[in-house]
Write a protein that holds these residues in place. Structure first.
Motif, PDB file in Angstrom:
ATOM      1  N   TYR A  29      -4.324  -7.955  -4.228  1.00 24.50           N
ATOM      2  CA  TYR A  29      -3.335  -7.141  -3.541  1.00 24.50           C
ATOM      3  C   TYR A  29      -1.942  -7.613  -3.949  1.00 24.50           C
ATOM      4  O   TYR A  29      -1.748  -8.752  -4.363  1.00 24.50           O
ATOM      5  CB  TYR A  29      -3.438  -7.292  -2.018  1.00 24.50           C
ATOM      6  N   ARG A  30      -0.972  -6.738  -3.744  1.00 21.63           N
ATOM      7  CA  ARG A  30       0.433  -7.097  -3.944  1.00 21.63           C
ATOM      8  C   ARG A  30       1.158  -6.834  -2.629  1.00 21.63           C
ATOM      9  O   ARG A  30       0.959  -5.780  -2.009  1.00 21.63           O
ATOM     10  CB  ARG A  30       1.037  -6.266  -5.075  1.00 21.63           C
ATOM     11  N   GLN A  31       1.992  -7.772  -2.223  1.00 21.89           N
ATOM     12  CA  GLN A  31       2.741  -7.640  -0.980  1.00 21.89           C
ATOM     13  C   GLN A  31       4.218  -7.797  -1.281  1.00 21.89           C
ATOM     14  O   GLN A  31       4.676  -8.882  -1.630  1.00 21.89           O
ATOM     15  CB  GLN A  31       2.288  -8.685   0.046  1.00 21.89           C
ATOM     16  N   SER A  32       4.936  -6.707  -1.146  1.00 21.39           N
ATOM     17  CA  SER A  32       6.381  -6.726  -1.339  1.00 21.39           C
ATOM     18  C   SER A  32       7.052  -6.651   0.010  1.00 21.39           C
ATOM     19  O   SER A  32       6.457  -6.180   0.982  1.00 21.39           O
ATOM     20  CB  SER A  32       6.820  -5.536  -2.201  1.00 21.39           C
ATOM     21  N   LEU A  33       8.293  -7.094   0.068  1.00 26.10           N
ATOM     22  CA  LEU A  33       9.033  -7.128   1.326  1.00 26.10           C
ATOM     23  C   LEU A  33       9.088  -5.732   1.920  1.00 26.10           C
ATOM     24  O   LEU A  33       9.538  -4.792   1.275  1.00 26.10           O
ATOM     25  CB  LEU A  33      10.437  -7.677   1.084  1.00 26.10           C
ATOM     26  N   GLY A  34       8.578  -5.621   3.149  1.00 28.43           N
ATOM     27  CA  GLY A  34       8.640  -4.351   3.841  1.00 28.43           C
ATOM     28  C   GLY A  34       7.657  -3.307   3.369  1.00 28.43           C
ATOM     29  O   GLY A  34       7.707  -2.163   3.793  1.00 28.43           O
ATOM     30  N   GLN A  35       6.732  -3.684   2.473  1.00 24.74           N
ATOM     31  CA  GLN A  35       5.817  -2.684   1.897  1.00 24.74           C
ATOM     32  C   GLN A  35       4.359  -2.900   2.283  1.00 24.74           C
ATOM     33  O   GLN A  35       3.503  -2.146   1.868  1.00 24.74           O
ATOM     34  CB  GLN A  35       5.926  -2.684   0.373  1.00 24.74           C
ATOM     35  N   GLY A  36       4.053  -3.930   3.017  1.00 23.40           N
ATOM     36  CA  GLY A  36       2.656  -4.133   3.367  1.00 23.40           C
ATOM     37  C   GLY A  36       1.849  -4.568   2.165  1.00 23.40           C
ATOM     38  O   GLY A  36       2.383  -4.917   1.119  1.00 23.40           O
ATOM     39  N   LEU A  37       0.536  -4.537   2.308  1.00 26.07           N
ATOM     40  CA  LEU A  37      -0.349  -4.946   1.225  1.00 26.07           C
ATOM     41  C   LEU A  37      -0.774  -3.728   0.419  1.00 26.07           C
ATOM     42  O   LEU A  37      -1.311  -2.770   0.948  1.00 26.07           O
ATOM     43  CB  LEU A  37      -1.599  -5.631   1.774  1.00 26.07           C
ATOM     44  N   GLU A  38      -0.556  -3.808  -0.880  1.00 23.23           N
ATOM     45  CA  GLU A  38      -0.907  -2.734  -1.800  1.00 23.23           C
ATOM     46  C   GLU A  38      -2.129  -3.167  -2.610  1.00 23.23           C
ATOM     47  O   GLU A  38      -2.088  -4.192  -3.310  1.00 23.23           O
ATOM     48  CB  GLU A  38       0.282  -2.459  -2.728  1.00 23.23           C
ATOM     49  N   PHE A  39      -3.212  -2.417  -2.519  1.00 17.97           N
ATOM     50  CA  PHE A  39      -4.427  -2.722  -3.254  1.00 17.97           C
ATOM     51  C   PHE A  39      -4.187  -2.583  -4.756  1.00 17.97           C
ATOM     52  O   PHE A  39      -3.551  -1.616  -5.206  1.00 17.97           O
ATOM     53  CB  PHE A  39      -5.546  -1.778  -2.810  1.00 17.97           C
ATOM     54  N   ILE A  76      -6.868  -4.129  -7.435  1.00 23.97           N
ATOM     55  CA  ILE A  76      -8.139  -4.052  -8.148  1.00 23.97           C
ATOM     56  C   ILE A  76      -9.226  -4.719  -7.324  1.00 23.97           C
ATOM     57  O   ILE A  76      -8.949  -5.613  -6.538  1.00 23.97           O
ATOM     58  CB  ILE A  76      -8.017  -4.695  -9.553  1.00 23.97           C
ATOM     59  N   TYR A  77     -10.474  -4.269  -7.508  1.00 20.42           N
ATOM     60  CA  TYR A  77     -11.611  -4.741  -6.729  1.00 20.42           C
ATOM     61  C   TYR A  77     -12.793  -4.988  -7.654  1.00 20.42           C
ATOM     62  O   TYR A  77     -13.140  -4.120  -8.459  1.00 20.42           O
ATOM     63  CB  TYR A  77     -11.938  -3.680  -5.682  1.00 20.42           C
ATOM     64  N   PHE A  78     -13.395  -6.168  -7.539  1.00 22.20           N
ATOM     65  CA  PHE A  78     -14.595  -6.530  -8.275  1.00 22.20           C
ATOM     66  C   PHE A  78     -15.743  -6.680  -7.279  1.00 22.20           C
ATOM     67  O   PHE A  78     -15.589  -7.307  -6.237  1.00 22.20           O
ATOM     68  CB  PHE A  78     -14.425  -7.883  -8.996  1.00 22.20           C
ATOM     69  N   GLN A  79     -16.904  -6.113  -7.610  1.00 21.03           N
ATOM     70  CA  GLN A  79     -18.096  -6.285  -6.776  1.00 21.03           C
ATOM     71  C   GLN A  79     -19.269  -6.623  -7.688  1.00 21.03           C
ATOM     72  O   GLN A  79     -19.765  -5.768  -8.434  1.00 21.03           O
ATOM     73  CB  GLN A  79     -18.397  -5.027  -5.977  1.00 21.03           C
ATOM     74  N   GLY A  99      -5.933   0.903  -8.198  1.00 22.73           N
ATOM     75  CA  GLY A  99      -4.664   0.508  -7.610  1.00 22.73           C
ATOM     76  C   GLY A  99      -3.675  -0.113  -8.585  1.00 22.73           C
ATOM     77  O   GLY A  99      -2.525  -0.369  -8.214  1.00 22.73           O
ATOM     78  N   LEU A 100      -4.079  -0.350  -9.809  1.00 27.47           N
ATOM     79  CA  LEU A 100      -3.173  -0.974 -10.769  1.00 27.47           C
ATOM     80  C   LEU A 100      -2.008  -0.030 -11.051  1.00 27.47           C
ATOM     81  O   LEU A 100      -2.213   1.133 -11.417  1.00 27.47           O
ATOM     82  CB  LEU A 100      -3.897  -1.321 -12.066  1.00 27.47           C
ATOM     83  N   PRO A 101      -0.758  -0.506 -10.900  1.00 28.32           N
ATOM     84  CA  PRO A 101       0.389   0.392 -10.995  1.00 28.32           C
ATOM     85  C   PRO A 101       0.731   0.846 -12.406  1.00 28.32           C
ATOM     86  O   PRO A 101       1.381   1.881 -12.568  1.00 28.32           O
ATOM     87  CB  PRO A 101       1.531  -0.427 -10.384  1.00 28.32           C
TER      88      PRO A 101
END
Lengths: 115, 111
Positions: A35-45, A47-50, A59-61
């Protein structure tokens, strides 16, 4: 037992340089998230590995971002040609199994600053 | 895109006061989680609510999932300085493998 660990804890880099961020999940956990967490932006997904399944990269920008998970354990998130807008805290989480409501355990994060 | 709106964004109160924070969406979620994050740390799971109308209590914290499973609230009774942190809600949908997080409510409890 040991929790999720991430390294480095802080990274300062210059615009245009590549960076690698590392995540060591809890042993035996099959699911791993970035996840990526920027100021005031919450957690942004990101990538996910299972397990051995193809990762969910939805979710990769941009194509400057990539991640791999070797041997179903350690994961590396790579950001190429970093930009100032990449500055954020990058969090990794692992989960024991495939059930979505299982607890995700987060690492402390890597704070990335792009000058 | 599913969005979760949290309110208020910031809350500063005195020790002993009660408070409620909210998590709202126009989308239905199959379940919802609440996390607390302290500075320099990752979020820590507090609770998962699954059934519409469900109420769960964790000591002084009471969590409620809306009947329509689109909203949730967290009520803290007699807040303490140790409750200080960023409270995040996250929705889980059966169609997705990932969580959708709100932006969080930053709570500061002063002695």
């Amino acid at each position: 037992g040991a929790g999720v660990s991430q390294s480095p804890s802080n990274k300062v880099t210059e615009k245009g340089k590549d960076v690698e961020l590392r995540c060591d999940p809890i042993s035996g956990h099959t699911a791993l998230y970035w996840y990526r967490q920027s100021l005031g932006q919450g957690l942004e997904f990101l990538i996910y590995f299972q397990g051995n399944s193809a990762p969910d990269k939805s979710g990769l920008p941009s194509d400057r971002f990539s991640a791999e998970r070797t041997g179903g354990s350690v994961s590396t998130l790579t950001i190429q040609r970093t930009q100032q807008e990449d500055s954020a805290v990058y969090l990794c989480a692992s989960r024991r199994g495939g059930t979505r409501t299982d607890t995700q355990y987060f690492g402390p994060g890597t704070r990335l600053t792009v000058l | 895109t599913q969005l979760l709106e949290q309110s208020p964004q910031f809350l500063s109160i005195q020790e002993g006061e009660n408070l409620t924070v909210y998590c709202n969406s126009s989308s239905v979620f199959s379940s919802l989680q609440w996390y607390r994050q302290e500075p320099g740390e990752g979020p820590v799971l507090l609770v998962t609510v699954v059934t519409g109308g469900e109420v769960k209590k964790l000591k002084r914290l009471t969590f409620q999932f809306g009947d329509a499973r689109k909203d949730s609230s967290l009520h803290i009774t007699a807040a303490q300085p140790g409750d200080t942190g960023l409270y995040l809600c996250a929705g889980i949908n059966s169609g997705y493998s990932t969580l959708t997080f709100g932006k969080g409510t930053m709570l500061l409890v002063s002695p």
